[in-house]
Write a protein that holds these residues in place. Sequence first.
Motif: not given
Length: 422
Positions: A31-33, A35, A122, A125, A129
């Motif tokens: 998940s983004k969190e 990551q 992707q 992004q 991040l």
Amino acid sequence: MVEEKHNKNLYNIGVSYKKADATIRGKFSVSKENQVALLEEAKSKGMEGIFVLSTCNRTEITGFADHPFQLIGMLCKYSNGSVEEFAQVSNVYKNKEAINHLFRMGTGLDSQILGDYEIVGQLRQAFKLAKEAGTTNAYFERLLNHVMQASKRVKNETRLSSGTTSVSYAAVQYMIKNLEDYNSKNVLVFGLGKMGKHTCKNLAEYTQNKTVSLINRTEEKAIAFVKENTSIRNAKYENLNKEIANTDVLIVSTGASEATIKKEHILTNKELLILDLSMPANVSKEVAELDNVTLVNVDELSKITDETLAIRQQEIPVAEAIIETHNEEFQEWLNHRRFTPAINALKQSLKTIQQGEIAFHKKKIKDFDETQAEVITSRFIQKITTQFVKHLKDEETSVNKSIEVMAKVFGANLETIHAEDN
């Protein structure tokens, strides 16, 4: 002794559609969190270059490490996958193989649907991040820049992306091919992320269906979207069960980390086609067991016609030639970056010897031609350093060992950047 600023290898580790099915890929999804948490842990451990990519078709970590298990351990920690499962379905690339993999992935050659360029956004992004987390470096900046340049050229100069073949497009095409009266079927789209928006737009473009409804947890987003797309009806999230009972086709694009459609949501006995575009799967396994439900996941939706695939496959050699050009440019930069400081230090060491010798002979020889001596010895210095550059560029050369020898022979304070052979 040679000072080594970097003695790690570049690794790319992960799972993809090639060896892992949708269920296994879902387990390794990050998940983004998570990551962010993974990158923060990497930074706290002093890892100087790492980024994470997690999509419906793959989850990968690219970074510098002493051993790939450092990255594998982090992937398993921040996903629901185990080391044992990873060992069965994984890909591990090192140094030049890792670089080649990134080029192929970024140009659509490694996509589940050949030529699908969604991965490019992707990848951007993922890098953004990592940059925000402070885990990128000049090496990755240059590498990703070359990958993006190659990607742009492949898209503009080849037919590798001819035709539209995203998963959202494939979902609509599946409906068209498998439902005779698809234009009169009630269609419900659940979820308004990027995939949900593309699905709604593809429904409008490729069908004449006027009975498309949209449900989103955040109703304000759905209302705003429906205002711009008047052929779609906004439905309330609290009426999800009732809306599903009235629909013939349910397209799930919620992008959640767990199932958003469960058995208790299906309160109808009529035939229901469910297209799950999410990864990990957002429709629970129990739903697929219902007699009246046909559940289709992303793996099935990613299949395209042989004709389209044949056209794209003809473009592979052209795309590979473009990749080769940009890969060589990156390797040239990498080589320059690796040993230029050492060559400069060698040159400075030779100049010190040159100046000492000229000063010595100036005292010893009457009418000594200092200018001529400097011209001749400077040419020697240039030829010696050029030979060393050729030697260091040779693929068979161990850069670290060669520079150690240079340091011992010439007594120079030589150092390298990213000294390990990449």
